[in-house]
Design a protein around this motif. Structure first.
Motif, PDB file in Angstrom:
ATOM      1  N   TYR A  70       0.819  -1.224   0.000  1.00 20.26           N
ATOM      2  CA  TYR A  70       0.000   0.000   0.000  1.00 20.26           C
ATOM      3  C   TYR A  70       0.844   1.261   0.000  1.00 20.26           C
ATOM      4  N   SER A  71       1.888   1.282   0.812  1.00 22.20           N
ATOM      5  CA  SER A  71       2.727   2.496   0.878  1.00 22.20           C
ATOM      6  C   SER A  71       3.929   2.392  -0.067  1.00 22.20           C
ATOM      7  N   GLY A  72       4.367   1.184  -0.352  1.00 22.29           N
ATOM      8  CA  GLY A  72       5.581   1.015  -1.151  1.00 22.29           C
ATOM      9  C   GLY A  72       6.836   1.373  -0.366  1.00 22.29           C
ATOM     10  N   PHE A  73       6.683   1.639   0.919  1.00 20.22           N
ATOM     11  CA  PHE A  73       7.829   2.000   1.768  1.00 20.22           C
ATOM     12  C   PHE A  73       8.181   0.784   2.621  1.00 20.22           C
ATOM     13  N   ARG A  74       9.311   0.182   2.305  1.00 27.14           N
ATOM     14  CA  ARG A  74       9.720  -1.032   3.011  1.00 27.14           C
ATOM     15  C   ARG A  74      10.680  -0.667   4.131  1.00 27.14           C
ATOM     16  N   VAL A  75      10.332  -1.072   5.334  1.00 25.31           N
ATOM     17  CA  VAL A  75      11.177  -0.753   6.488  1.00 25.31           C
ATOM     18  C   VAL A  75      11.684  -2.057   7.094  1.00 25.31           C
ATOM     19  N   GLY A  76      12.955  -2.068   7.449  1.00 24.95           N
ATOM     20  CA  GLY A  76      13.538  -3.220   8.122  1.00 24.95           C
ATOM     21  C   GLY A  76      14.086  -2.776   9.469  1.00 24.95           C
ATOM     22  N   ASN A  85      10.069  -6.537   9.822  1.00 24.74           N
ATOM     23  CA  ASN A  85       9.811  -5.557   8.772  1.00 24.74           C
ATOM     24  C   ASN A  85       8.344  -5.162   8.830  1.00 24.74           C
ATOM     25  N   ASN A  86       7.995  -4.079   8.118  1.00 30.32           N
ATOM     26  CA  ASN A  86       6.604  -3.633   8.220  1.00 30.32           C
ATOM     27  C   ASN A  86       5.668  -4.590   7.488  1.00 30.32           C
ATOM     28  N   GLN A  87       4.524  -4.788   8.096  1.00 31.59           N
ATOM     29  CA  GLN A  87       3.501  -5.706   7.601  1.00 31.59           C
ATOM     30  C   GLN A  87       2.214  -4.909   7.445  1.00 31.59           C
ATOM     31  N   GLU A  88       1.876  -4.597   6.184  1.00 33.77           N
ATOM     32  CA  GLU A  88       0.693  -3.762   5.945  1.00 33.77           C
ATOM     33  C   GLU A  88      -0.557  -4.617   5.742  1.00 33.77           C
ATOM     34  N   ASN A  89      -1.688  -3.936   5.745  1.00 31.99           N
ATOM     35  CA  ASN A  89      -2.972  -4.625   5.632  1.00 31.99           C
ATOM     36  C   ASN A  89      -3.945  -3.724   4.886  1.00 31.99           C
ATOM     37  N   LEU A 133       1.507  -3.293  10.942  1.00 35.32           N
ATOM     38  CA  LEU A 133       2.427  -2.958  12.041  1.00 35.32           C
ATOM     39  C   LEU A 133       3.788  -2.543  11.481  1.00 35.32           C
ATOM     40  N   CYS A 134       4.424  -1.605  12.177  1.00 32.63           N
ATOM     41  CA  CYS A 134       5.738  -1.096  11.779  1.00 32.63           C
ATOM     42  C   CYS A 134       6.821  -2.162  12.013  1.00 32.63           C
ATOM     43  N   ALA A 135       7.914  -1.999  11.272  1.00 39.08           N
ATOM     44  CA  ALA A 135       9.044  -2.922  11.356  1.00 39.08           C
ATOM     45  C   ALA A 135       9.624  -2.999  12.770  1.00 39.08           C
ATOM     46  N   GLU A 136       9.770  -1.859  13.419  1.00 37.50           N
ATOM     47  CA  GLU A 136      10.409  -1.828  14.735  1.00 37.50           C
ATOM     48  C   GLU A 136       9.611  -2.636  15.747  1.00 37.50           C
ATOM     49  N   ARG A 137       8.273  -2.505  15.673  1.00 38.55           N
ATOM     50  CA  ARG A 137       7.458  -3.236  16.642  1.00 38.55           C
ATOM     51  C   ARG A 137       7.418  -4.722  16.310  1.00 38.55           C
ATOM     52  N   CYS A 173      16.236   6.910   8.611  1.00 43.15           N
ATOM     53  CA  CYS A 173      14.854   6.442   8.756  1.00 43.15           C
ATOM     54  C   CYS A 173      14.501   6.492  10.250  1.00 43.15           C
ATOM     55  N   ARG A 174      13.605   7.403  10.595  1.00 41.59           N
ATOM     56  CA  ARG A 174      13.295   7.613  12.018  1.00 41.59           C
ATOM     57  C   ARG A 174      12.038   6.860  12.440  1.00 41.59           C
ATOM     58  N   PRO A 175      12.037   6.333  13.647  1.00 45.50           N
ATOM     59  CA  PRO A 175      10.871   5.578  14.117  1.00 45.50           C
ATOM     60  C   PRO A 175       9.671   6.475  14.415  1.00 45.50           C
ATOM     61  N   CYS A 176       8.473   5.940  14.180  1.00 45.53           N
ATOM     62  CA  CYS A 176       7.255   6.708  14.478  1.00 45.53           C
ATOM     63  C   CYS A 176       7.063   6.783  15.998  1.00 45.53           C
ATOM     64  N   GLY A 177       6.122   7.589  16.410  1.00 42.62           N
ATOM     65  CA  GLY A 177       5.878   7.795  17.845  1.00 42.62           C
ATOM     66  C   GLY A 177       5.484   6.516  18.563  1.00 42.62           C
ATOM     67  N   GLY A 178       4.629   5.691  17.899  1.00 47.78           N
ATOM     68  CA  GLY A 178       4.187   4.442  18.537  1.00 47.78           C
ATOM     69  C   GLY A 178       5.362   3.502  18.778  1.00 47.78           C
ATOM     70  N   CYS A 179       6.289   3.448  17.837  1.00 51.71           N
ATOM     71  CA  CYS A 179       7.453   2.563  17.996  1.00 51.71           C
ATOM     72  C   CYS A 179       8.385   3.112  19.075  1.00 51.71           C
ATOM     73  N   ARG A 180       8.493   4.438  19.166  1.00 49.61           N
ATOM     74  CA  ARG A 180       9.314   5.020  20.242  1.00 49.61           C
ATOM     75  C   ARG A 180       8.730   4.628  21.603  1.00 49.61           C
TER      76      ARG A 180
HETATM   77  N1  THU Z   1       6.768   2.375   9.078  1.00 49.44           N
HETATM   78  C1  THU Z   1       7.575   1.564   9.809  1.00 49.44           C
HETATM   79  O1  THU Z   1       7.657   0.353   9.579  1.00 49.44           O
HETATM   80  N2  THU Z   1       8.277   2.133  10.832  1.00 49.44           N
HETATM   81  C2  THU Z   1       8.185   3.432  11.198  1.00 49.44           C
HETATM   82  O2  THU Z   1       8.725   3.825  12.224  1.00 49.44           O
HETATM   83  C3  THU Z   1       7.452   4.370  10.367  1.00 49.44           C
HETATM   84  C4  THU Z   1       6.610   3.788   9.293  1.00 49.44           C
HETATM   85  C5  THU Z   1       5.951   1.762   8.021  1.00 49.44           C
HETATM   86  C6  THU Z   1       4.485   1.750   8.316  1.00 49.44           C
HETATM   87  C7  THU Z   1       3.896   1.670   6.925  1.00 49.44           C
HETATM   88  O3  THU Z   1       3.847   0.303   6.551  1.00 49.44           O
HETATM   89  C8  THU Z   1       4.907   2.392   6.059  1.00 49.44           C
HETATM   90  O4  THU Z   1       6.098   2.472   6.811  1.00 49.44           O
HETATM   91  C9  THU Z   1       4.483   3.777   5.642  1.00 49.44           C
HETATM   92  O5  THU Z   1       4.138   4.542   6.727  1.00 49.44           O
END
Ligand code: THU
Length: 160
Positions: free
Chosen positions: A40-46, A60-64, A71-75, A108-115
């Motif tokens: 969905y986002s095309g943004f792959r996070v590891g 890694n991030n698992q979209e739905n 869920l984000c990669a960090e979590r 690549c900075r972590p989102c607030g929820g992952c922090r």
């Molecule tokens: N994403 C992460 O995996 N980690 C972050 O800290 C920020 C965002 C993912 C969530 C979503 O799958 C995609 O990046 C775009 O937001």
């Protein structure tokens, strides 16, 4: 009136300048990004979590299609580490983001929820978690997740 001055020291360096163990952790995060599920986002996070016994656990991030169910990669990585090795403290986490065929130039900075989850991990093991944010042009490194979430909500914030 009183005021609080909040400061955080973030180390800035390039991949080549990093210590060998940091480079290894970043490379694991980069590998993990390739296996992300991000249609969905095309943004792959590891993310790669280094445990105190030297073990590395990745995620890694698992979209739905129902967006909030992803869920984000960090979590993914931290929850997997906490689930598989509940008695071993977390030492560090490296994060790398991949988009349009390349890793991001900026860290690549972590989102607030992952922090928030990183801070919980620090409190759980009573040990700071080093946060390594990878970018092709530079890397940011925080000595503790709390540096990235000042005045956060923690166990002590709950009423007795
Ligand atoms: N994403 C992460 O995996 N980690 C972050 O800290 C920020 C965002 C993912 C969530 C979503 O799958 C995609 O990046 C775009 O937001």
């Amino acid at each position: 009136m009183e005021s609080l001055n909040l400061t955080a020291k973030i180390r800035v360096y390039t991949f080549d300048e990093g210590a060998e163990c940091i480079k290894k952790l970043i490379n694991e995060a980069k590998l993990a990004a390739k296996n992300a599920y991000a249609p969905y986002s095309g943004f792959r996070v590891g993310a790669a979590v280094l445990l105190c016994n030297g073990e590395i656990i990745t995620g890694n991030n698992q979209e739905n299609a129902a967006y909030p169910s992803g869920l984000c990669a960090e979590r993914v990585a931290l929850f997997a580490a906490n689930a598989q090795r509940p008695d071993i403290a977390v030492e560090a986490i490296a994060i790398a983001g991949f988009h349009d065929g390349e890793f991001t130039g900026l860290p690549c900075r972590p989102c607030g929820g992952c922090r928030q989850v990183m801070v919980e991990t620090e409190n759980r093991y009573d040990k700071p978690v080093k946060v390594i944010m990878y970018g092709k042009s530079k890397i940011y490194e925080a000595g503790s997740a709390k540096d990235l979430l000042p005045l956060g909500f923690e166990k002590g914030s709950l009423p007795e």
